[in-house]
Design an enzyme around this catalytic site. Structure first.
Site, PDB file in Angstrom:
ATOM      1  N   ARG A   1       0.815  -1.219   0.000  1.00  0.00           N
ATOM      2  CA  ARG A   1       0.000   0.000   0.000  1.00  0.00           C
ATOM      3  C   ARG A   1       0.847   1.266   0.000  1.00  0.00           C
ATOM      4  O   ARG A   1       0.507   2.251  -0.683  1.00  0.00           O
ATOM      5  CB  ARG A   1      -0.942  -0.007   1.203  1.00  0.00           C
ATOM      6  CG  ARG A   1      -2.012  -1.096   1.130  1.00  0.00           C
ATOM      7  CD  ARG A   1      -3.002  -0.949   2.258  1.00  0.00           C
ATOM      8  NE  ARG A   1      -4.019  -2.012   2.233  1.00  0.00           N
ATOM      9  CZ  ARG A   1      -5.028  -2.077   3.087  1.00  0.00           C
ATOM     10  NH1 ARG A   1      -5.168  -1.150   4.030  1.00  0.00           N
ATOM     11  NH2 ARG A   1      -5.907  -3.064   3.010  1.00  0.00           N
ATOM     12  N   ASP A  13     -15.198   9.149   9.562  1.00  0.00           N
ATOM     13  CA  ASP A  13     -14.158   8.148   9.333  1.00  0.00           C
ATOM     14  C   ASP A  13     -12.822   8.877   9.240  1.00  0.00           C
ATOM     15  O   ASP A  13     -12.781  10.060   8.891  1.00  0.00           O
ATOM     16  CB  ASP A  13     -14.418   7.368   8.036  1.00  0.00           C
ATOM     17  CG  ASP A  13     -13.733   6.007   8.033  1.00  0.00           C
ATOM     18  OD1 ASP A  13     -14.405   5.001   8.319  1.00  0.00           O
ATOM     19  OD2 ASP A  13     -12.515   5.958   7.773  1.00  0.00           O
TER      20      ASP A  13
END
Length: 290
Positions: free
Chosen positions: A58, A159
């Site tokens: 990632r 979030d």
């Protein structure tokens, strides 16, 4: 100019590289340890040792974007620039977004029965909104349970992952993501795409208007979430925190709930032993201790 610039390529292979022959970027044990430290300090996330390959894959995209060849250079720049916008990308990359519409469906039935008893406008906080499936499931539940009163209901959806929130605000999903949504609900609450949007569905504006999407780090000192709420949904996110962080967040949840408010948690989360502020009501649902 960005503080993230190209670094010289390493002249020789580091002896402690993980699978160096299979990677184009230098990644050492010390680099992974540093990643674990930084994400814990920044977001309270505990990155398990088996997440090493995930962290490489990632974050490698970020290094390549900035023309870097060594993780140590990237992590040093982050450390040296605490206000850099790259921190947001770093955090987003290491955040897990596993969600679906009406996940753990029994919670939505319980919520529907709970809000029917409300005498004031209903307010819900979805504390791990991810890409939007959960808050939109909440909005559908409130619309069905409250009828005409649903127009007064409010859902705060937060979030830490800003990329996920961008997707959530768009409210566009592949039709196969709606497999847990009944055909009647699809017709009532979604617009079916055509042409270039064939195979997609979009949340209807009147449902989307019930939700306020905001960025929020649960471990930060200040929250945009202001109570009182009829319910807080914080499901399958606390498992990424250590026990101390979990207890601290639970203590902050308690005063944000109405006296009869409910806290909904994930199926693998048990907080009965962490705080005296909540007691288990059943089926991973908590209420305030009296």
């Amino acid at each position: 100019m960005s503080e993230f610039r190209q670094s010289p390529a390493p002249q020789e292979e580091h002896p402690s590289l993980f699978g160096a022959a299979d990677r184009d970027l230098e990644f050492t044990e010390a680099d992974f340890d540093k990643i674990r430290t930084l994400i814990y300090q920044r977001a309270g996330l505990v990155l398990a040792s088996h997440k090493r390959e995930m962290a490489y894959s990632r974050l490698a995209k970020r290094l390549r974007l900035h023309g870097m060849r060594r993780f140590s250079d990237y992590l040093t720049r982050l450390d040296q620039h605490p206000e850099s916008p790259e921190w947001e990308a770093f955090t987003n990359a290491l955040t897990t977004n596993l969600t679906s519409f009406f996940r753990e469906s029994h919670h939505f039935s319980l919520l529907a029965e709970h809000v029917k008893q409300a005498t004031s406008p209903v307010r819900i906080w979805c504390a791990a909104a991810s890409t939007g499936e959960e808050p939109y499931s909440l909005a559908i539940t409130l619309s069905q349970a409250l009828g005409s009163r649903a127009s007064q209901a409010q859902i705060l959806a937060t979030d830490i992952d800003t990329d996920a929130l961008d997707k959530a605000r768009k409210g566009i999903y592949a039709l196969d993501q709606l497999e847990k949504v009944s055909e009647a609900c699809r017709r009532q609450f979604f617009l079916r795409g055509s042409g270039a949007r064939a195979g997609m569905a979009k949340i209807r504006p009147e449902l989307a208007s019930m939700i306020d999407f905001q960025s929020l780090n649960l471990t930060s000192g200040s929250w945009v979430a202001k109570g009182p709420f009829d319910a807080i949904f914080c499901r399958n996110v606390m498992i990424y925190f250590d026990k101390e962080t979990q207890a601290r967040i639970l203590e902050r949840f308690a005063p944000l709930l109405k006296p009869d408010g409910l806290l909904f948690t994930g199926h693998s989360e048990n907080f009965s032993y962490l705080t005296e502020r909540f007691k288990l009501r059943g089926q991973t649902v908590y209420e305030l201790a009296r």
